[in-house]
Design a protein around this motif. Structure first.
Motif, PDB file in Angstrom:
ATOM      1  N   MET A   1       8.221  15.451   7.311  1.00  0.00           N
ATOM      2  CA  MET A   1       7.970  14.466   6.027  1.00  0.00           C
ATOM      3  C   MET A   1       6.757  13.722   6.357  1.00  0.00           C
ATOM      4  N   ASP A   2       5.922  13.821   5.674  1.00  0.00           N
ATOM      5  CA  ASP A   2       4.681  13.130   5.825  1.00  0.00           C
ATOM      6  C   ASP A   2       5.153  11.578   5.330  1.00  0.00           C
ATOM      7  N   ILE A   3       4.710  10.473   6.272  1.00  0.00           N
ATOM      8  CA  ILE A   3       5.218   9.191   6.596  1.00  0.00           C
ATOM      9  C   ILE A   3       3.971   8.553   7.178  1.00  0.00           C
ATOM     10  N   THR A   4       3.826   7.230   6.595  1.00  0.00           N
ATOM     11  CA  THR A   4       2.873   6.325   6.988  1.00  0.00           C
ATOM     12  C   THR A   4       3.807   4.962   6.914  1.00  0.00           C
ATOM     13  N   VAL A   5       3.374   4.255   8.201  1.00  0.00           N
ATOM     14  CA  VAL A   5       4.108   3.059   8.265  1.00  0.00           C
ATOM     15  C   VAL A   5       3.177   1.991   8.461  1.00  0.00           C
ATOM     16  N   PHE A   6       3.148   0.806   8.022  1.00  0.00           N
ATOM     17  CA  PHE A   6       2.135  -0.167   8.253  1.00  0.00           C
ATOM     18  C   PHE A   6       2.900  -1.577   8.411  1.00  0.00           C
ATOM     19  N   GLU A   7       2.722  -2.299   9.463  1.00  0.00           N
ATOM     20  CA  GLU A   7       3.466  -3.572   9.823  1.00  0.00           C
ATOM     21  C   GLU A   7       2.413  -4.543  10.177  1.00  0.00           C
ATOM     22  N   GLU A   8       2.655  -5.586   9.609  1.00  0.00           N
ATOM     23  CA  GLU A   8       1.738  -6.994   9.908  1.00  0.00           C
ATOM     24  C   GLU A   8       2.120  -8.081   9.233  1.00  0.00           C
TER      25      GLU A   8
ATOM     26  N   ILE B   1      -6.675   5.693  -6.442  1.00  0.00           N
ATOM     27  CA  ILE B   1      -7.949   6.271  -7.491  1.00  0.00           C
ATOM     28  C   ILE B   1      -8.932   5.477  -7.559  1.00  0.00           C
ATOM     29  N   ARG B   2      -9.337   4.285  -7.174  1.00  0.00           N
ATOM     30  CA  ARG B   2     -10.501   3.524  -7.003  1.00  0.00           C
ATOM     31  C   ARG B   2     -11.448   3.929  -6.090  1.00  0.00           C
ATOM     32  N   ASN B   3     -10.689   4.553  -4.909  1.00  0.00           N
ATOM     33  CA  ASN B   3     -11.514   5.094  -3.676  1.00  0.00           C
ATOM     34  C   ASN B   3     -10.725   6.181  -2.984  1.00  0.00           C
ATOM     35  N   GLY B   4     -11.140   7.259  -3.300  1.00  0.00           N
ATOM     36  CA  GLY B   4     -10.428   8.523  -2.763  1.00  0.00           C
ATOM     37  C   GLY B   4     -10.698   8.663  -1.314  1.00  0.00           C
ATOM     38  N   ASP B   5     -11.549   7.911  -0.960  1.00  0.00           N
ATOM     39  CA  ASP B   5     -11.774   7.920   1.062  1.00  0.00           C
ATOM     40  C   ASP B   5     -10.722   7.089   1.527  1.00  0.00           C
ATOM     41  N   LEU B   6     -10.014   6.175   1.143  1.00  0.00           N
ATOM     42  CA  LEU B   6      -9.203   5.465   1.779  1.00  0.00           C
ATOM     43  C   LEU B   6      -8.013   6.197   2.466  1.00  0.00           C
ATOM     44  N   THR B   7      -7.593   5.884   3.608  1.00  0.00           N
ATOM     45  CA  THR B   7      -6.573   6.502   4.292  1.00  0.00           C
ATOM     46  C   THR B   7      -5.300   5.808   3.766  1.00  0.00           C
ATOM     47  N   ASP B   8      -4.001   6.500   4.061  1.00  0.00           N
ATOM     48  CA  ASP B   8      -2.746   5.926   3.599  1.00  0.00           C
ATOM     49  C   ASP B   8      -2.552   4.771   4.274  1.00  0.00           C
ATOM     50  N   THR B   9      -2.977   4.563   5.673  1.00  0.00           N
ATOM     51  CA  THR B   9      -2.834   3.217   6.381  1.00  0.00           C
ATOM     52  C   THR B   9      -3.848   2.063   5.604  1.00  0.00           C
ATOM     53  N   GLU B  10      -4.770   2.519   5.199  1.00  0.00           N
ATOM     54  CA  GLU B  10      -5.644   1.309   4.534  1.00  0.00           C
ATOM     55  C   GLU B  10      -5.014   1.063   3.113  1.00  0.00           C
ATOM     56  N   ILE B  11      -4.546   1.928   2.465  1.00  0.00           N
ATOM     57  CA  ILE B  11      -4.097   1.667   1.071  1.00  0.00           C
ATOM     58  C   ILE B  11      -2.686   0.809   1.365  1.00  0.00           C
ATOM     59  N   LEU B  12      -1.841   1.126   2.362  1.00  0.00           N
ATOM     60  CA  LEU B  12      -0.804   0.133   2.616  1.00  0.00           C
ATOM     61  C   LEU B  12      -1.293  -1.266   3.209  1.00  0.00           C
ATOM     62  N   LYS B  13      -2.147  -1.313   3.950  1.00  0.00           N
ATOM     63  CA  LYS B  13      -2.746  -2.699   4.555  1.00  0.00           C
ATOM     64  C   LYS B  13      -3.266  -3.269   3.258  1.00  0.00           C
TER      65      LYS B  13
END
Length: 191
Positions: A42-49, A63-75
């Protein structure tokens, strides 16, 4: 594996009041009062802060910036004042779980492309209805098959009391209430 039933690309979000010891060969993450078990593939990204925890199962794309990583999107979502409006720009095949200040909410993508099923009374969410059935059986909860003529229609699965999660909805796990979050504007008919 759940009771020796192997299911690829799968997950189970299980309230901690239920036993999950027959879920084996999986990885685990704690989200509030829930244990998230997921398969190794399973693909999973967890972000905690800052008392905020986000878990994205599947893949997400801004869709505004396709270069963002999953972690950057979650942040970015974690600090948003209006996460539902930010979700207007998130595409992909995902289930998003947000734990913010003790309130846990589950979001589907706009088409519910990553399967999501639930049993409200027992507080279980899973990728496959059979996983919910197996977890409930482990907890000595009877699961009945649905009448043949209802299978696959509306939000029914093959079991009574286990339903499909419809697209563009969020579910508050503290109250188990659904709310449509997309589209946020009222649709106005035009001639």
């Amino acid at each position: 594996l759940v009771n020796n039933i192997e299911t690829a690309y799968s997950y189970v979000l299980l309230h901690q009041s239920l036993q999950g010891d027959k879920i084996t060969e999986s990885l685990k993450c704690i989200i509030g009062e829930y244990d998230l078990h997921y398969s190794n593939d399973m693909d999973i990204t967890v972000f905690e802060e800052n008392n905020t925890q986000l878990a994205a199962l599947g893949y997400i794309l801004d869709i505004r910036n396709g270069d963002l990583t999953d972690t950057e999107i979650l942040k970015a979502l974690s600090v948003s004042d209006d996460i539902e409006r930010e979700m207007d720009y998130i595409n992909g095949r995902y289930v998003l779980i947000v734990n913010k200040e003790g309130s846990v909410t589950v979001y589907t993508d706009a088409s519910a492309l990553l399967p999501i099923n639930y049993a409200e009374n027992q507080k279980v969410i899973a990728s496959h209805d059979i996983l919910i059935e197996e977890v409930l059986k482990q907890n000595n909860i009877e699961v009945k098959l649905l009448r043949e003529e209802l299978k696959g229609s509306f939000d029914f699965t093959r079991y009574e009391g286990i339903f499909k999660f419809n697209p563009s909805l969020k579910l508050n796990l503290n109250t188990w209430e659904f709310e449509r979050y997309y589209p946020h504007n009222e649709l106005v008919p035009k001639s």
